[in-house]
Design an enzyme around this catalytic site. Structure first.
Site, PDB file in Angstrom:
ATOM      1  N   GLU A  26       0.832  -1.208   0.000  1.00 49.07           N
ATOM      2  CA  GLU A  26       0.000   0.000   0.000  1.00 49.07           C
ATOM      3  C   GLU A  26       0.866   1.256   0.000  1.00 49.07           C
ATOM      4  O   GLU A  26       2.079   1.190   0.234  1.00 49.07           O
ATOM      5  CB  GLU A  26      -0.917   0.004   1.214  1.00 49.07           C
ATOM      6  CG  GLU A  26      -0.190   0.103   2.532  1.00 49.07           C
ATOM      7  CD  GLU A  26      -1.098   0.521   3.678  1.00 49.07           C
ATOM      8  OE1 GLU A  26      -1.398   1.717   3.752  1.00 49.07           O
ATOM      9  OE2 GLU A  26      -1.485  -0.347   4.481  1.00 49.07           O
ATOM     10  N   LYS A  87      -6.134  10.387   0.596  1.00 46.91           N
ATOM     11  CA  LYS A  87      -6.206   9.056   1.187  1.00 46.91           C
ATOM     12  C   LYS A  87      -7.385   8.339   0.545  1.00 46.91           C
ATOM     13  O   LYS A  87      -8.538   8.748   0.712  1.00 46.91           O
ATOM     14  CB  LYS A  87      -6.382   9.155   2.700  1.00 46.91           C
ATOM     15  CG  LYS A  87      -6.272   7.846   3.441  1.00 46.91           C
ATOM     16  CD  LYS A  87      -6.370   8.072   4.950  1.00 46.91           C
ATOM     17  CE  LYS A  87      -6.259   6.766   5.706  1.00 46.91           C
ATOM     18  NZ  LYS A  87      -6.399   6.966   7.167  1.00 46.91           N
ATOM     19  N   VAL A 107      -5.839   0.044   2.793  1.00 48.08           N
ATOM     20  CA  VAL A 107      -5.931  -1.415   2.643  1.00 48.08           C
ATOM     21  C   VAL A 107      -7.025  -1.776   1.643  1.00 48.08           C
ATOM     22  O   VAL A 107      -6.817  -2.568   0.719  1.00 48.08           O
ATOM     23  CB  VAL A 107      -6.189  -2.089   4.003  1.00 48.08           C
ATOM     24  CG1 VAL A 107      -6.574  -3.559   3.819  1.00 48.08           C
ATOM     25  CG2 VAL A 107      -4.946  -1.999   4.890  1.00 48.08           C
ATOM     26  N   ASP A 139     -18.271   4.401  13.484  1.00 45.36           N
ATOM     27  CA  ASP A 139     -17.025   4.491  12.726  1.00 45.36           C
ATOM     28  C   ASP A 139     -16.447   3.098  12.517  1.00 45.36           C
ATOM     29  O   ASP A 139     -15.839   2.509  13.420  1.00 45.36           O
ATOM     30  CB  ASP A 139     -16.026   5.381  13.468  1.00 45.36           C
ATOM     31  CG  ASP A 139     -14.853   5.795  12.586  1.00 45.36           C
ATOM     32  OD1 ASP A 139     -14.700   5.219  11.491  1.00 45.36           O
ATOM     33  OD2 ASP A 139     -14.094   6.698  12.995  1.00 45.36           O
ATOM     34  N   SER A 141     -14.211   0.860   9.568  1.00 48.33           N
ATOM     35  CA  SER A 141     -13.396   0.997   8.368  1.00 48.33           C
ATOM     36  C   SER A 141     -13.989   0.246   7.177  1.00 48.33           C
ATOM     37  O   SER A 141     -14.505  -0.874   7.317  1.00 48.33           O
ATOM     38  CB  SER A 141     -11.979   0.481   8.645  1.00 48.33           C
ATOM     39  OG  SER A 141     -11.226   0.425   7.456  1.00 48.33           O
ATOM     40  N   ALA A 142     -13.855   0.858   6.013  1.00 51.54           N
ATOM     41  CA  ALA A 142     -14.281   0.208   4.761  1.00 51.54           C
ATOM     42  C   ALA A 142     -13.419  -1.011   4.442  1.00 51.54           C
ATOM     43  O   ALA A 142     -13.803  -1.835   3.609  1.00 51.54           O
ATOM     44  CB  ALA A 142     -14.205   1.210   3.616  1.00 51.54           C
ATOM     45  N   ASP A 143     -12.266  -1.132   5.098  1.00 52.13           N
ATOM     46  CA  ASP A 143     -11.406  -2.303   4.873  1.00 52.13           C
ATOM     47  C   ASP A 143     -12.161  -3.602   5.126  1.00 52.13           C
ATOM     48  O   ASP A 143     -11.974  -4.593   4.417  1.00 52.13           O
ATOM     49  CB  ASP A 143     -10.180  -2.267   5.803  1.00 52.13           C
ATOM     50  CG  ASP A 143      -9.219  -1.141   5.509  1.00 52.13           C
ATOM     51  OD1 ASP A 143      -9.406  -0.446   4.485  1.00 52.13           O
ATOM     52  OD2 ASP A 143      -8.271  -0.950   6.296  1.00 52.13           O
ATOM     53  N   LYS A 160      -5.101  -2.253  13.498  1.00 53.48           N
ATOM     54  CA  LYS A 160      -4.412  -1.182  14.208  1.00 53.48           C
ATOM     55  C   LYS A 160      -4.850  -1.185  15.674  1.00 53.48           C
ATOM     56  O   LYS A 160      -6.043  -1.298  15.980  1.00 53.48           O
ATOM     57  CB  LYS A 160      -4.696   0.159  13.538  1.00 53.48           C
ATOM     58  CG  LYS A 160      -4.106   0.258  12.137  1.00 53.48           C
ATOM     59  CD  LYS A 160      -4.414   1.595  11.496  1.00 53.48           C
ATOM     60  CE  LYS A 160      -3.755   1.706  10.124  1.00 53.48           C
ATOM     61  NZ  LYS A 160      -4.315   0.788   9.119  1.00 53.48           N
TER      62      LYS A 160
END
Length: 300
Positions: A26, A87, A107, A139, A141-143, A160
């Site tokens: 990435e 980003k 990611v 919240d 993540s779209a990951d 993370k």
């Protein structure tokens, strides 16, 4: 898909034609992960780790209206120094491509680009996940969604550490995403070798690849998360890091940091609170993931 959107570097293009193993990397770690010139040195080092193992690195970004698969020194320098790098996740792809902006892939975006390019293995630091207090902020993540629909093997040191690990694993299970711990029964906590969460153990990269192939035969479209613990000599104890994270979260809340700004803000604050130890641990765990990623890529 219009393949004209893909811009392969000469090195990656040659690897494809000669059937050499390729490992996706990435680019947000370069543009948003650490300061210049350290970010550039780390990016080049990760690529060299792959080359030394007979694997071609394909660092991915968006530039000049193209999805670049493999970057030259000039591209890496631009990503490392440019002040306005976007980003990019799935929702940002079309906008950044259309405007011809520079975009660093998260990611999720790296998984999308790697899959479009036919690259099956991707090494990163840690994936995104469910944020702490997500029941209030929503919240997530779209990951995680990307794992459910994009067939790429992703090697990471877990999620993370600033995130809610139990909720993230629960969410991945709901999405039907296989999660394995490489030579461990404990899900790693990014800076630390283990969290309090158990995970299915796998001891062979051959098995990982076979699982991937079986899922393609079944018609499944999901990816696989292969969690790889940070080497013990570089880890920061879970309890120590958790205290730093709580402090960083409190500061972010006080300052009203939200959305995509949360992760880079917290990571930067952790570097400050840990006197730079978190950044060094981050570098070492990514290097470790690239080494494992090379082993997996060479099995295909």
């Amino acid at each position: 898909m219009n393949k004209n959107l893909l811009d392969f570097s000469p090195e990656v293009n040659k690897a494809i034609t000669t059937n050499k193993p390729i490992l996706a990397l990435e680019s947000t770690i370069i543009s948003h992960g650490m300061p210049y010139p350290q970010n550039l040195a780390v990016a080049k080092n990760l690529e060299n780790i792959a080359r030394q193992r007979g694997v071609i690195p394909a660092t991915i970004c968006l530039m000049n209206g193209k999805i670049k698969i493999g970057l030259d020194d000039g591209d890496l320098l631009l990503l490392a120094k440019a002040p306005d790098v976007k980003k990019v996740s799935r929702s940002d792809f079309s906008n950044v491509l259309t405007k011809g902006e520079i975009g660093a892939t998260t990611v999720a975006a790296t998984m999308i680009a790697a899959n479009l390019a036919g690259i099956k293995v991707f090494a990163t630091g840690g994936i995104g996940g469910v944020h702490r207090n997500a029941e209030k902020t929503f919240d997530v993540s779209a990951d995680l969604i990307e794992f459910s629909r994009t067939p790429v093997i992703v090697i990471s040191a877990g999620v993370k550490a600033i995130l809610d690990i139990p909720k993230t694993l629960e969410y991945l299970e709901t999405l039907g995403v296989p999660v394995y711990g490489y030579k461990t029964n404990h899900f790693p906590a990014f800076y630390s070798k283990r969290s309090r969460q158990k995970v299915k153990r796998i001891d062979s990269v051959d098995e990982v690849v076979q699982f991937y192939k079986n899922e393609r035969e079944l018609g499944f479209s999901n990816g696989i998360l292969l969690a790889n613990s940070i080497p013990e000599e570089y880890e920061i104890p879970f309890e120590v890091m958790d205290e730093f994270i709580k402090q960083a979260l409190a500061v972010a809340d006080e300052q009203g940091v939200t959305g995509k700004s949360v992760t880079p803000f917290l990571l930067s604050k952790l570097v400050e609170l840990s006197d730079g130890e978190s950044l060094q641990a981050n570098i070492k765990l990514v290097e470790n993931n690239v080494r494992l990623g090379c082993k997996v890529a060479k099995v295909f």
